[in-house]
Design a protein around this motif. Structure first.
Motif, mmCIF file in Angstrom:
data_model
loop_
_atom_site.group_PDB
_atom_site.id
_atom_site.type_symbol
_atom_site.label_atom_id
_atom_site.label_comp_id
_atom_site.label_asym_id
_atom_site.label_seq_id
_atom_site.Cartn_x
_atom_site.Cartn_y
_atom_site.Cartn_z
ATOM 1 N N HIS A 121 0.866 -1.391 0.043
ATOM 2 C CA HIS A 121 -0.063 -0.201 -0.079
ATOM 3 C C HIS A 121 0.842 1.281 -0.013
ATOM 4 O O HIS A 121 2.057 1.033 0.590
ATOM 5 C CB HIS A 121 -0.924 0.052 1.372
ATOM 6 N N ASP A 280 -9.254 -1.355 1.018
ATOM 7 C CA ASP A 280 -8.545 -2.258 1.387
ATOM 8 C C ASP A 280 -8.784 -3.826 1.299
ATOM 9 O O ASP A 280 -7.872 -4.378 0.719
ATOM 10 C CB ASP A 280 -8.076 -1.809 3.033
ATOM 11 N N HIS A 284 -7.162 -6.508 -1.398
ATOM 12 C CA HIS A 284 -6.327 -7.869 -0.570
ATOM 13 C C HIS A 284 -7.383 -9.084 -1.181
ATOM 14 O O HIS A 284 -6.602 -9.887 -1.485
ATOM 15 C CB HIS A 284 -6.631 -7.781 0.694
ATOM 16 N N GLN A 316 -4.569 1.872 5.610
ATOM 17 C CA GLN A 316 -3.612 1.190 5.119
ATOM 18 C C GLN A 316 -2.510 0.333 5.855
ATOM 19 O O GLN A 316 -1.865 -0.600 5.675
ATOM 20 C CB GLN A 316 -2.856 2.207 4.140
ATOM 21 N N HIS A 318 -3.582 -1.266 8.527
ATOM 22 C CA HIS A 318 -4.406 -2.092 9.003
ATOM 23 C C HIS A 318 -4.638 -2.022 10.766
ATOM 24 O O HIS A 318 -4.202 -2.964 11.596
ATOM 25 C CB HIS A 318 -3.888 -3.721 8.698
HETATM 26 ZN ZN LIG Z 1 -4.351 -3.734 3.431
#
Ligand SMILES: [Zn+2]
Length: 388
Positions: A121, A280, A284, A316, A318
């Motif tokens: 990212h 996001d 993924h 980004q 997490h």
């Molecule tokens: Zn991510």
């Protein structure tokens, strides 16, 4: 999900604040003072300083004559308006070419770091200049850095999903990749019937064999975050599944917020954060995590833009969203916020749920309409993709 130790690339440097149309212009570099300092309180470290893209790189989407015109204004920032540059939205300023090319360069270098597999990212808060056209500046945008980043990924043969969350239609990116079936653009915005740039309607679906890959969710003024987020949650996962992207580019304009002075949606920060986390998840699920996020519009540099950027960066990284904004950060910017009529700075990252919504019948109807629009657009897209 990836492990939490692969930190996102953060694009920011000395050139970022040189993209400056002057005092009184709504797209103020003051947002970097508030925004980057808030990211730093979260532990973010800018680690890619933008430098100007070359003329050859810009030529991937921009006409050489247009670049020459920007250079002329850059050296001599006055004279008759040309190519969208002049008094008003996109006035000339000294160093305009270098500053604008650096925005493009920041998004291109970030894209290349992702393509090389160095990071999954990357976030470029100063990017997202989505209105620029091949031969014309428009709406505060000189060179179209998101369209350039998309083109760079296409040069490597990747299928690109572009998600535009700015309150204004992402018209430049859509126009530049209009006929490429390997690029799906999805823009959710206040309808062009009531807002600049006057485009982005449901029937804009892409040209030729690309028909069905350009998607627009035009919302009515007054739509709150319930409608905005519901439309996005309904449409985006299905579109991604249909398109199967190999990389995601997103534009996180913060001007859909209820406090924004230039537009009329009433989204608040919980929905903005949820949207970033949805992007996001899609990156993924379909693209091995490959995701370049940019900033965009956003004209409340104290109450809105810093928090919106922080929510993208946290998605980004997490990481969970902290409850309270750091008190020292709020104190540092309180006087400036007051001076610019954007006070008081909220105490929390996330506004109370649906805080911007007006509890009246028209607003409730606008939220219902958002869901109807999403369903209708999905039908139009499915029909276009099935025919072509
Ligand atoms: Zn991510």
């Amino acid at each position: 999900m990836t492990s939490t130790d692969d930190a996102p690339l953060l694009v920011y440097g000395p050139r970022s604040t040189t993209y400056d149309f002057g005092p009184g212009h709504p797209l103020t570099p003051r947002r970097f003072g508030t925004g980057i300092s808030l990211l730093e309180t979260l532990g973010a470290v800018p680690n890619l300083a933008p430098e100007p893209a070359t003329d050859e790189e810009l030529a991937a989407i921009h006409e050489p004559d247009y670049v020459a015109t920007v250079r002329m204004f850059s050296e001599t920032p006055f004279g008759s308006p040309r190519a969208g540059i002049g008094p008003g939205d996109t006035p000339p300023f000294a160093g305009m070419h270098e500053a604008s090319a650096a925005v493009a360069g920041g998004s291109l270098r970030a894209m290349e770091a992702i393509l090389r597999g160095e990071v999954r990212h990357a976030f470029h808060p100063g990017g997202g200049l989505h209105h620029a056209m091949p031969a014309r500046a428009s709406g505060f945008c000189v060179y179209d850095d998101p369209a350039l980043a998309v083109a760079r990924a296409r040069a490597d043969g990747l299928r690109v999903l572009y998600v535009d969350l700015d309150v204004h239609h992402g018209d430049g990116v859509q126009a530049i990749h209009w006929s490429d079936p390997g690029v799906m653009t999805v823009s959710i915005h206040q309808s062009g019937a009531t807002l600049f740039p006057g485009t982005g309607f449901a029937n804009e679906l892409g040209g030729g064999e690309a028909r069905g890959t350009k998607v627009n969710l035009p919302l009515e003024p007054g739509t709150g975050e319930r409608g905005w987020l519901a439309a996005l949650e309904r449409a985006l996962p299905r579109l991604a599944e249909r398109f199967q992207p190999e990389i995601v580019v997103s534009q996180h304009g913060a001007d859909s917020h209820a406090f924004d002075p230039l537009a009329h949606l009433r989204v608040t920060t919980p929905a903005m954060g949820a949207a970033a986390r949805l992007v996001d998840a899609i990156a993924h699920r379909w693209a091995d995590g490959r995701w370049l996020a940019t900033g965009g519009g956003g004209y409340d540099a104290y109450r809105v833009v810093p928090r919106a950027w922080a929510l993208v960066w946290l998605a980004q990284a997490h990481r969970e969203v902290p409850d309270a904004l750091p008190e020292a950060w709020r104190e540092r910017w309180a006087a400036d916020a007051d001076r610019h009529g954007q006070a008081p700075i909220p105490t929390a990252f996330t506004d109370p749920p649906n805080a911007g919504h007006r509890e009246d019948a028209a607003s409730a109807r606008a939220d219902e309409r958002a869901i109807e629009i999403a369903d209708r657009v999905l039908e139009l897209v499915e029909r276009a993709l099935t025919v072509s």
